[in-house]
Design an enzyme around this catalytic site. Structure first.
Site, PDB file in Angstrom:
ATOM      1  N   HIS A 281     -58.892  71.220 -32.884  1.00  0.00           N
ATOM      2  CA  HIS A 281     -59.846  70.447 -32.089  1.00  0.00           C
ATOM      3  C   HIS A 281     -59.263  69.095 -31.690  1.00  0.00           C
ATOM      4  CE1 HIS A 281     -63.618  68.791 -30.678  1.00  0.00           C
ATOM      5  NE2 HIS A 281     -64.209  69.948 -30.906  1.00  0.00           N
TER       6      HIS A 281
ATOM      7  N   GLY B 198     -63.268  45.970 -28.955  1.00  0.00           N
ATOM      8  CA  GLY B 198     -61.985  45.975 -29.627  1.00  0.00           C
ATOM      9  C   GLY B 198     -60.844  45.576 -28.725  1.00  0.00           C
TER      10      GLY B 198
ATOM     11  N   PRO C  27     -54.450  51.732 -36.969  1.00  0.00           N
ATOM     12  CA  PRO C  27     -53.218  52.484 -37.256  1.00  0.00           C
ATOM     13  C   PRO C  27     -53.439  53.840 -37.919  1.00  0.00           C
ATOM     14  CG  PRO C  27     -53.428  50.570 -38.685  1.00  0.00           C
ATOM     15  CD  PRO C  27     -54.456  50.421 -37.618  1.00  0.00           C
TER      16      PRO C  27
ATOM     17  N   GLY D 243     -57.647  55.392 -35.870  1.00  0.00           N
ATOM     18  CA  GLY D 243     -57.713  55.596 -34.432  1.00  0.00           C
ATOM     19  C   GLY D 243     -58.842  54.840 -33.771  1.00  0.00           C
TER      20      GLY D 243
END
Length: 503
Positions: free
Chosen positions: A82, A164, A170, A173
């Site tokens: 997925h 953001g 890192p 995600g």
């Protein structure tokens, strides 16, 4: 519950039950939230939870789950059939009862902003919450998956998050948050391992390729079962039913000499979605009545009603979940959350004493003072209850920062900056708890002599709890400030502590 919102968060982990259970515990570590369903898929390497809660509680439940997933899932090592961009990949909110889609948009927007503020996970808004037309469709945001988005977000302004910076977390995600109508995750399995055939059928039936309205589809490989699957989301099942897409997939597969093995529902389905076609006709694998969201919801509400009718048992049950969560062998929730709860209980006792005293005619000269104190205590109680979650989330961010890579000088600098930012947040929350607890204690002290004499013991307990909350908050500030290097900021914190009488 007078308001019911469904939340269906998807996590990029479908093989480790311990990870999924930890996320569930985090989500349920607050009031008025219930787990209706859990789905884990090893081939997709993905889990889907179905939560319901009140308009006030469901957003915090999602944030607790997002924070926990960020600690436990590393997308640099996660692989599955997925597509995904985040440890918590997508978080939709769905109106069920007493709320509108617009209410869910507001919840989604708040959660998206808080996920960035608390965990430094960039977030995107989709479906009804989308701020850009192209982001209404989830697949546009998820294009390139974690690896592709991680690179493109740095240079392509069109792929920047809604909340953001131009850099993904890192390990966790990015997370996509939105509001939508009820969605059915419905998959049809082919008696073939030819994933290209599944992809071809998906292209023919999905709306974006000119197929059925309200249908999103893709072809995936189920390696463990040696099957190909047409994996679908039906975003408007009243326009395009499960029976319609089943017939279409079966016909397309038959044209290539391939049979349908069966179909499956991921998560829950509205009762009315099955009215048009019997479960046997759809060949739903392992179908049972508990898959129907209304049935599961009725069970949860009945359990809640039974617990409430149990009187004293109800109070124990309401407290037991939080106490059990604190007792679990995990760093959060810890002393900061417990201190915030102690402060909230102090305020609540003060509110109760004010409310009871307002019923006494002999105290009528004090009604104005009692009403004002009650209102102030109510506001402080609400803020302290928020800090129960905020404290746990802020410390979770500290632990996540310490887990960042430090193999290169650039990584080490980024890690140090993340630790500094997270440690500041983890210091400010308990400091706010201590300040609020101090104010609660002052309000409690002002009630002596203007409230009923029978409540003297309640005020004594409230004062003790407020003092505990203050001391606990200060202790947690001191535990976190050693990791901060910003001297000006440290001087400001020291001045605030001094104003509380802490040296």
């Amino acid at each position: 519950m007078q308001t019911i919102v469904e939340c269906v968060p998807n996590f990029s982990e479908g093989r480790d039950p311990a990870v999924v259970e930890a996320i569930i515990r985090a989500a349920l570590a607050g009031p008025d939230v219930y787990l209706l369903d859990k789905e884990m898929d090893g081939d997709h390497n993905r889990s889907v939870l179905t939560l319901v809660g009140t308009r006030e509680s469901v957003g915090n439940a999602a944030l607790r789950a997002i924070g926990e997933a960020a600690q436990l899932i590393d997308l640099n090592h996660q692989r599955g059939a997925h597509p995904r961009v985040g440890a918590t990949d997508v978080v939709p909110f769905v109106p069920i009862s007493g709320v509108t889609l617009e209410d869910c948009v507001r919840i989604a927007t708040w959660v998206a902003e808080e996920a960035w503020r608390r965990f430094k996970i960039p977030t995107y808004l989709y479906e009804a919450a989308a701020r850009r037309p192209e982001r209404q469709n989830l697949e546009n945001i998820r294009r390139g998956q974690f690896e592709g988005l991680r690179e493109e977000v740095r240079t392509n302004a069109g792929r920047r998050p809604d909340f953001g910076e131009a850099e993904l977390h890192p390990t966790a995600g990015a997370t996509v948050v939105g509001a939508r109508k009820f969605l059915i995750a419905y998959n049809i399995n082919l008696r073939s391992s030819d994933v290209d055939l599944a992809k071809t059928i998906a292209r023919k039936i999905r709306a974006s390729s000119g197929g059925f309205p309200g249908v999103k589809a893709m072809g995936v490989e189920l390696k463990a079962r040696r099957l190909a699957q047409v994996s679908m989301n039906l975003t408007d099942f009243e326009t395009t039913s499960m029976g319609t897409v089943f017939d279409a997939v079966k016909q397309e597969a038959a044209a290539k000499g391939v049979e349908v093995v069966g179909s499956e529902i991921i998560g829950l389905v509205p009762r009315r979605a099955l009215e048009a076609a019997a479960a046997r006709y759809l060949q739903i694998e392992k179908f049972c009545p508990e898959m129907v969201v209304e049935n599961r919801l009725e069970q949860a509400l009945n359990q809640q009603s039974s617990t409430r009718d149990g009187g004293a048992t109800s109070l124990r049950a309401m407290a037991q979940q939080f106490v059990d969560t604190v007792a679990a062998p995990t760093p959060t929730p810890g002393g900061g959350s417990a201190a915030a709860l102690a402060g909230a209980l102090a305020a609540a006792l003060g509110e109760m004493v004010c409310g009871v005293s307002l019923k006494r005619r002999s105290l009528e000269p004090h009604y104005a003072a009692l009403s004002s104190a009650r209102a102030r205590l109510n506001g402080m109680r609400a803020r302290l209850m928020e800090n129960v979650d905020r404290d746990a989330a802020s410390y979770a961010a500290v632990m996540a920062a310490y887990k960042l890579p430090k193999a290169t000088s650039a990584e080490e600098a980024a890690r140090a900056a993340a630790i500094e930012t997270a440690s500041k947040a983890a210091s400010v929350v308990p400091l706010e708890t201590a300040e609020l607890a101090t104010a609660v204690g002052q309000e409690i002290g002002s009630l002596a002599g203007i409230t009923i004499s029978q409540a003297a013991s309640d005020l004594h307990v409230a004062a003790s709890l407020a003092e505990t909350a203050q001391l606990g908050g200060i202790a947690n500030v001191r535990a976190n400030v050693p990791s901060v290097q910003d001297q000006e900021w440290l001087r400001e914190i020291a001045a605030r502590l001094q104003s509380l009488g802490a040296s």
